[in-house]
Scaffold this motif. Sequence first.
Motif, PDB file in Angstrom:
ATOM      1  N   ALA A 271      46.407 -46.565 -64.196  1.00 58.09           N
ATOM      2  CA  ALA A 271      46.751 -47.699 -63.337  1.00 58.09           C
ATOM      3  C   ALA A 271      48.213 -48.088 -63.520  1.00 58.09           C
ATOM      4  CB  ALA A 271      45.847 -48.887 -63.646  1.00 58.09           C
ATOM      5  N   ARG A 272      48.680 -48.118 -64.772  1.00 63.59           N
ATOM      6  CA  ARG A 272      50.085 -48.464 -65.005  1.00 63.59           C
ATOM      7  C   ARG A 272      51.013 -47.416 -64.419  1.00 63.59           C
ATOM      8  NH1 ARG A 272      48.564 -49.928 -70.486  1.00 63.59           N
ATOM      9  NH2 ARG A 272      49.480 -47.966 -71.181  1.00 63.59           N
ATOM     10  N   GLU A 273      50.667 -46.137 -64.631  1.00 73.22           N
ATOM     11  CA  GLU A 273      51.534 -45.077 -64.118  1.00 73.22           C
ATOM     12  C   GLU A 273      51.596 -45.101 -62.595  1.00 73.22           C
ATOM     13  OE1 GLU A 273      53.449 -43.300 -65.768  1.00 73.22           O
ATOM     14  OE2 GLU A 273      52.746 -43.445 -67.839  1.00 73.22           O
ATOM     15  N   ILE A 274      50.439 -45.294 -61.966  1.00 77.78           N
ATOM     16  CA  ILE A 274      50.426 -45.343 -60.502  1.00 77.78           C
ATOM     17  C   ILE A 274      51.255 -46.523 -59.998  1.00 77.78           C
ATOM     18  CG2 ILE A 274      48.939 -45.758 -58.498  1.00 77.78           C
ATOM     19  CD1 ILE A 274      46.777 -44.141 -59.943  1.00 77.78           C
TER      20      ILE A 274
ATOM     21  N   ARG B 183      70.214 -44.399 -62.687  1.00 73.56           N
ATOM     22  CA  ARG B 183      69.721 -43.810 -61.439  1.00 73.56           C
ATOM     23  C   ARG B 183      68.791 -44.777 -60.713  1.00 73.56           C
ATOM     24  NH1 ARG B 183      69.888 -38.897 -64.445  1.00 73.56           N
ATOM     25  NH2 ARG B 183      67.744 -39.167 -65.167  1.00 73.56           N
ATOM     26  N   GLN B 184      67.973 -45.523 -61.478  1.00 68.53           N
ATOM     27  CA  GLN B 184      67.113 -46.521 -60.846  1.00 68.53           C
ATOM     28  C   GLN B 184      67.950 -47.618 -60.180  1.00 68.53           C
ATOM     29  OE1 GLN B 184      63.730 -46.270 -60.672  1.00 68.53           O
ATOM     30  NE2 GLN B 184      63.992 -44.266 -61.670  1.00 68.53           N
ATOM     31  N   VAL B 185      69.023 -48.036 -60.838  1.00 63.99           N
ATOM     32  CA  VAL B 185      69.895 -49.066 -60.273  1.00 63.99           C
ATOM     33  C   VAL B 185      70.603 -48.538 -59.029  1.00 63.99           C
ATOM     34  CG1 VAL B 185      71.908 -50.526 -60.712  1.00 63.99           C
ATOM     35  CG2 VAL B 185      70.186 -50.195 -62.501  1.00 63.99           C
ATOM     36  N   ASP B 186      71.057 -47.283 -59.075  1.00 58.29           N
ATOM     37  CA  ASP B 186      71.702 -46.692 -57.906  1.00 58.29           C
ATOM     38  C   ASP B 186      70.745 -46.632 -56.726  1.00 58.29           C
ATOM     39  OD1 ASP B 186      73.964 -46.381 -59.419  1.00 58.29           O
ATOM     40  OD2 ASP B 186      73.600 -44.259 -59.889  1.00 58.29           O
ATOM     41  N   GLY B 187      69.489 -46.335 -57.004  1.00 50.74           N
ATOM     42  CA  GLY B 187      68.505 -46.326 -55.927  1.00 50.74           C
ATOM     43  C   GLY B 187      68.323 -47.701 -55.320  1.00 50.74           C
TER      44      GLY B 187
ATOM     45  N   LEU C 176      60.827 -48.234 -72.012  1.00 50.64           N
ATOM     46  CA  LEU C 176      61.985 -48.931 -71.460  1.00 50.64           C
ATOM     47  C   LEU C 176      62.249 -48.515 -70.017  1.00 50.64           C
ATOM     48  CD1 LEU C 176      64.387 -48.854 -74.543  1.00 50.64           C
ATOM     49  CD2 LEU C 176      63.197 -50.835 -73.595  1.00 50.64           C
ATOM     50  N   LEU C 177      62.084 -47.233 -69.700  1.00 49.50           N
ATOM     51  CA  LEU C 177      62.290 -46.785 -68.323  1.00 49.50           C
ATOM     52  C   LEU C 177      61.263 -47.411 -67.382  1.00 49.50           C
ATOM     53  CD1 LEU C 177      63.611 -45.048 -66.170  1.00 49.50           C
ATOM     54  CD2 LEU C 177      62.123 -43.159 -66.868  1.00 49.50           C
ATOM     55  N   ARG C 178      59.994 -47.413 -67.795  1.00 46.70           N
ATOM     56  CA  ARG C 178      58.969 -48.015 -66.934  1.00 46.70           C
ATOM     57  C   ARG C 178      59.217 -49.520 -66.774  1.00 46.70           C
ATOM     58  NH1 ARG C 178      57.947 -43.453 -64.672  1.00 46.70           N
ATOM     59  NH2 ARG C 178      56.413 -42.106 -65.704  1.00 46.70           N
ATOM     60  N   SER C 179      59.682 -50.163 -67.825  1.00 43.29           N
ATOM     61  CA  SER C 179      59.981 -51.595 -67.728  1.00 43.29           C
ATOM     62  C   SER C 179      61.133 -51.828 -66.756  1.00 43.29           C
ATOM     63  CB  SER C 179      60.327 -52.153 -69.115  1.00 43.29           C
ATOM     64  OG  SER C 179      59.248 -52.003 -70.012  1.00 43.29           O
ATOM     65  N   ALA C 180      62.148 -50.978 -66.823  1.00 41.67           N
ATOM     66  CA  ALA C 180      63.263 -51.103 -65.889  1.00 41.67           C
ATOM     67  C   ALA C 180      62.796 -50.880 -64.457  1.00 41.67           C
ATOM     68  CB  ALA C 180      64.364 -50.104 -66.259  1.00 41.67           C
TER      69      ALA C 180
ATOM     70  N   ARG D 220      53.849 -55.881 -70.102  1.00 41.76           N
ATOM     71  CA  ARG D 220      53.583 -56.479 -71.412  1.00 41.76           C
ATOM     72  C   ARG D 220      52.646 -55.589 -72.234  1.00 41.76           C
ATOM     73  NH1 ARG D 220      55.510 -61.625 -71.739  1.00 41.76           N
ATOM     74  NH2 ARG D 220      55.813 -62.773 -69.788  1.00 41.76           N
ATOM     75  N   ALA D 221      51.599 -55.056 -71.591  1.00 46.67           N
ATOM     76  CA  ALA D 221      50.653 -54.201 -72.316  1.00 46.67           C
ATOM     77  C   ALA D 221      51.332 -52.936 -72.822  1.00 46.67           C
ATOM     78  CB  ALA D 221      49.472 -53.846 -71.410  1.00 46.67           C
ATOM     79  N   ARG D 222      52.154 -52.328 -71.981  1.00 50.78           N
ATOM     80  CA  ARG D 222      52.838 -51.098 -72.381  1.00 50.78           C
ATOM     81  C   ARG D 222      53.807 -51.359 -73.533  1.00 50.78           C
ATOM     82  NH1 ARG D 222      53.842 -46.413 -69.436  1.00 50.78           N
ATOM     83  NH2 ARG D 222      53.254 -47.398 -67.467  1.00 50.78           N
ATOM     84  N   VAL D 223      54.574 -52.456 -73.446  1.00 47.78           N
ATOM     85  CA  VAL D 223      55.541 -52.781 -74.500  1.00 47.78           C
ATOM     86  C   VAL D 223      54.825 -53.149 -75.792  1.00 47.78           C
ATOM     87  CG1 VAL D 223      57.330 -54.430 -75.179  1.00 47.78           C
ATOM     88  CG2 VAL D 223      57.335 -53.467 -72.864  1.00 47.78           C
ATOM     89  N   ALA D 224      53.673 -53.843 -75.685  1.00 51.47           N
ATOM     90  CA  ALA D 224      52.931 -54.234 -76.886  1.00 51.47           C
ATOM     91  C   ALA D 224      52.414 -53.023 -77.649  1.00 51.47           C
ATOM     92  CB  ALA D 224      51.773 -55.150 -76.508  1.00 51.47           C
ATOM     93  N   GLU D 225      52.188 -51.899 -76.964  1.00 52.65           N
ATOM     94  CA  GLU D 225      51.687 -50.700 -77.632  1.00 52.65           C
ATOM     95  C   GLU D 225      52.655 -50.185 -78.690  1.00 52.65           C
ATOM     96  OE1 GLU D 225      50.813 -47.869 -74.645  1.00 52.65           O
ATOM     97  OE2 GLU D 225      48.921 -48.806 -74.037  1.00 52.65           O
TER      98      GLU D 225
END
Length: 414
Positions: free
Chosen positions: A213-216, A286-290, A318-322, A376-381
């Motif tokens: 679910a997070r990845e999607i 690259r995410q910011v450029d997009g 960090l990438l997923r959070s960004a 939050r869940a991903r970072v808490a891991e």
Amino acid sequence: MQEGHQTAGQRSGEQHEPGTRTGWFGLWDGFFAASYLITCVLLFTSDAPQAQRSIAIGALTLIVPWYAGFGRHLMINRVYGARNLVFAFGLVLLFCVITVFGFIGFFALFAVAPMLIMSLPMRPAVALLTVANLFPVAMVWAGGDEARVSLWVVAPISLLSLTLSVLLGLWIKRVTRQSRERAQLIEELRRSRERVARLSREAGVSAERERLAREIHDTLAQSLTSIISLVQAAESKMRDAPDQASGHLSRAGQVARESLAEAREFVAALTPPTLRGGSLVQAVRRQVDGLVAETGLEARTSIRGEEEPLPMPVNVVLLRSAQEAIANVRKHAKRARTVDVLVTFEEDTVRLLIRDDGAGFAQDGVREGYGLRGMRARVAEINGTVTVSSSPGEGTAVEVSVPTAVEMTEAAGA
């Protein structure tokens, strides 16, 4: 008789060790057979009349089918009831007949005592053992003055036999109780292991669903939103600015290809393509450029501190959070003009800050959407923290702080 009743759970536990129980019971069969043969020899060589010896040996022989066909099953299964009393009284009756017609036959008590103890609860077993042990004494007492002389020999033997029988009974009961408790513990352990395995499977399924679910949400959903925005922008520029429309469509195709690669990779739980062959800062840029290409916002990416290679779990988080924070800027930062992305490298911590100058929102009573909850869940891991700061008219800032220690992030990256 209540002390002999067994619960269904006890019977269930015992059913898991029938081979063990019948195996050691074969030793009792050998003991009973040896007692039978010795008693037969004693009766056959006694000086009693031939007719009496025959009756005594016949009664002794009847004990064999009485035990094998009736009592043995009761002893093995340890289920007490009326059948046990029938077996016990029949056993004592045959023993009394043996003793009446061949006094030396009271040696059979060595086989009768264990049978009574194993087929009855302790109290009725002791009562019948007392009767069986006192019966030879009563015969000697009733035999007249000459027979009473040997009473001083028979009585101690009977008393010793009774004492040994009770001690033997207590030992047998203790062994059987321990065997029953061991069977119950084995059954409880088996059920506990099944329950743990089931819960582990359920937890694994739940964790995998949460991961997917997070990845999607962090990849496909955000990429589809970008593609829709780019296509809509291309449609609006199709007549007046075809070059810009072509650029938007080209960007939409690039996002679609990246999304396809992301979908293939997160199903295999591998490294995100945007991190392959590059650093975290490059992937974030690259995410910011997009974002700039899609919205025209003024966005800046800056670094504070000396960039160092990070463990892959830290890079992914960090990438997923960004990606999530930038997606929120695209969807929710109304009237925003600038976006600042800051990556700070400290001695044992990496901080990611995404700040916009949009309309902001009041945090009191606001329920976070799935994106922030997933972040939050991903970072808490990996033992990190997420801080969201916003107020009306002052924009929004999302700060993610995670440790860089490998031992703290190995589990999350596994």
